[in-house]
Design an enzyme around this catalytic site. Sequence first.
Site, PDB file in Angstrom:
ATOM      1  N   TYR A 152      39.728  38.203  42.553  1.00 55.49           N
ATOM      2  CA  TYR A 152      40.559  37.004  42.491  1.00 55.49           C
ATOM      3  C   TYR A 152      41.017  36.769  41.051  1.00 55.49           C
ATOM      4  O   TYR A 152      40.429  37.260  40.082  1.00 55.49           O
ATOM      5  CB  TYR A 152      39.801  35.774  43.004  1.00 55.49           C
ATOM      6  CG  TYR A 152      38.795  35.256  42.014  1.00 55.49           C
ATOM      7  CD1 TYR A 152      37.583  35.894  41.861  1.00 55.49           C
ATOM      8  CD2 TYR A 152      39.075  34.156  41.205  1.00 55.49           C
ATOM      9  CE1 TYR A 152      36.667  35.447  40.930  1.00 55.49           C
ATOM     10  CE2 TYR A 152      38.168  33.702  40.273  1.00 55.49           C
ATOM     11  CZ  TYR A 152      36.967  34.351  40.142  1.00 55.49           C
ATOM     12  OH  TYR A 152      36.064  33.915  39.213  1.00 55.49           O
ATOM     13  N   PHE A 275      41.157  30.319  33.412  1.00 56.49           N
ATOM     14  CA  PHE A 275      41.687  31.666  33.666  1.00 56.49           C
ATOM     15  C   PHE A 275      40.490  32.572  33.914  1.00 56.49           C
ATOM     16  O   PHE A 275      39.549  32.574  33.112  1.00 56.49           O
ATOM     17  CB  PHE A 275      42.475  32.221  32.475  1.00 56.49           C
ATOM     18  CG  PHE A 275      42.707  33.730  32.580  1.00 56.49           C
ATOM     19  CD1 PHE A 275      43.859  34.219  33.173  1.00 56.49           C
ATOM     20  CD2 PHE A 275      41.749  34.639  32.138  1.00 56.49           C
ATOM     21  CE1 PHE A 275      44.051  35.594  33.312  1.00 56.49           C
ATOM     22  CE2 PHE A 275      41.935  36.017  32.268  1.00 56.49           C
ATOM     23  CZ  PHE A 275      43.095  36.494  32.852  1.00 56.49           C
ATOM     24  N   GLU A 276      40.560  33.339  34.969  1.00 57.56           N
ATOM     25  CA  GLU A 276      39.501  34.298  35.257  1.00 57.56           C
ATOM     26  C   GLU A 276      40.081  35.361  36.167  1.00 57.56           C
ATOM     27  O   GLU A 276      40.830  35.029  37.085  1.00 57.56           O
ATOM     28  CB  GLU A 276      38.387  33.614  36.074  1.00 57.56           C
ATOM     29  CG  GLU A 276      37.109  33.348  35.370  1.00 57.56           C
ATOM     30  CD  GLU A 276      36.117  32.564  36.233  1.00 57.56           C
ATOM     31  OE1 GLU A 276      36.366  32.304  37.417  1.00 57.56           O
ATOM     32  OE2 GLU A 276      35.074  32.215  35.684  1.00 57.56           O
ATOM     33  N   ILE A 277      39.757  36.617  35.892  1.00 54.96           N
ATOM     34  CA  ILE A 277      40.013  37.665  36.878  1.00 54.96           C
ATOM     35  C   ILE A 277      38.667  38.321  37.087  1.00 54.96           C
ATOM     36  O   ILE A 277      38.067  38.807  36.121  1.00 54.96           O
ATOM     37  CB  ILE A 277      41.043  38.695  36.376  1.00 54.96           C
ATOM     38  CG1 ILE A 277      42.404  38.018  36.150  1.00 54.96           C
ATOM     39  CG2 ILE A 277      41.188  39.837  37.402  1.00 54.96           C
ATOM     40  CD1 ILE A 277      43.498  38.968  35.673  1.00 54.96           C
ATOM     41  N   HIS A 312      29.263  30.383  34.902  1.00 56.49           N
ATOM     42  CA  HIS A 312      29.714  31.774  35.049  1.00 56.49           C
ATOM     43  C   HIS A 312      29.313  32.592  33.817  1.00 56.49           C
ATOM     44  O   HIS A 312      28.889  33.749  33.921  1.00 56.49           O
ATOM     45  CB  HIS A 312      31.240  31.848  35.206  1.00 56.49           C
ATOM     46  CG  HIS A 312      31.735  31.290  36.507  1.00 56.49           C
ATOM     47  ND1 HIS A 312      33.075  31.327  36.863  1.00 56.49           N
ATOM     48  CD2 HIS A 312      31.094  30.695  37.541  1.00 56.49           C
ATOM     49  CE1 HIS A 312      33.213  30.776  38.064  1.00 56.49           C
ATOM     50  NE2 HIS A 312      32.044  30.379  38.483  1.00 56.49           N
TER      51      HIS A 312
END
Length: 389
Positions: A152, A275-277, A312
């Site tokens: 995601y 923002f994170e991938i 996280h």
Amino acid sequence: GMWRRKISEEHDKVFVTGCLEPDTSQPRANAAFVVLARNKELDGVIQSVKSIERHFNRWYHYPYVFLNDADFNSTFKETIMNYTSGSVEFGKIDHKYWDFPPWIDPKVAKEGIAKQGDAAIMYGGMESYHAMCRFYSGYFYKHELLAKYEWYWRLEPEIKYFCDITYDPFLKMIETNKTYGFTIAVKELKETVPNIFRYASAYKRVNNITSQGLWEMFVEPQPEKPKEEPAEDTKQSPLPEDVLRGDPSRTSIPEIDPENMEGEKYNMCHFWSNFEIARLSWFRSKEYEDFFDMMDRSGGFWMERWGDAPIHSLAAGALLSPKDIHYFRDFGYRHTTIQHCPANAPSRQITPRPPFLETTTLDEKKRKEEDEYWDTWDTVKENGVGCRC
Ligand code: GDP
Ligand code: MN
């Protein structure tokens, strides 16, 4: 600083350099944008969707999953569809992923939250913000609409991308075997996470987890405090019972026996999670699950205002290694007042990378020079066209 150097080692090069025509020849990854939002945030969401479409998704057409704790109204849904080039799904979040869990007394939690409001802790007095942070920490990846996805990319209202992203970051992360990607790392507001590090540290200790080199990124260097060697077969003191099962009657978050901690202090550093991938299988792993569960049972999502970003990050610190992390230093990105801009660099050509220097062997002056060098490197434009921050 040191953590940046750690992540900027040889194994974490920018994926793509130079201006490129968008390469769409390969099949897409099994991935989606994930957007948590409220109906009233429609304008901000459109801004973000327009930006990501213009700079990336008009070529790649990745799908979107919009999530909400309430029902999205038809205006929201219909308007969104006018701006997205990939397929779109709208989902509602199950109450059990949003409301107080059964092992928290709502009255006690509400009092705790009110107290944080009185203390002017940022978002501390907003129950919904606490719920949001907890959802993004332990539940978003369990939503049924995400079940089919392996990756995601998190998108928030009112963000902005500055640079064209002309390669597929999911495919690059798969190719290079990465798990978690960020573009900004900042310091957390201390008062939102007074006890977070004790619990993360206890999780490591209790589960016999040794750092793979990323944990140190989050540890405040403690000058000359020699660590005591633990006696060979001393039994670790257990965590308080009510941490492990949760206890509705408590009015603050339970103390942890110092035996269960590493005696370290949090430096407040974290990957900014707006923002994170990332790879969903990591969040879905037993290790992450155990981590979240222990953190959750402490009550810290309510009695303190733990953000999903430090959660996280500390989970990554405990469970991942620097080579699992990718720093998207070529992405121009802004959220509110903080941005990462690869364009305004003093030099726009690509400078050769210096040999990696061990931080421990640097004297102060060298260290400063090195930091400056990396900060410059940090802002060199290495990819894309039309990049103006
Ligand atoms: P900030 O970035 O920390 O200032 O917080 P935001 O207000 O941007 O919230 C973070 C994310 O959670 C954004 O995607 C918001 O749209 C979303 N969010 C925050 N609170 C709620 C809520 O109560 N309901 C829903 N559905 N989304 C929320
Ligand atoms: Mn935001």
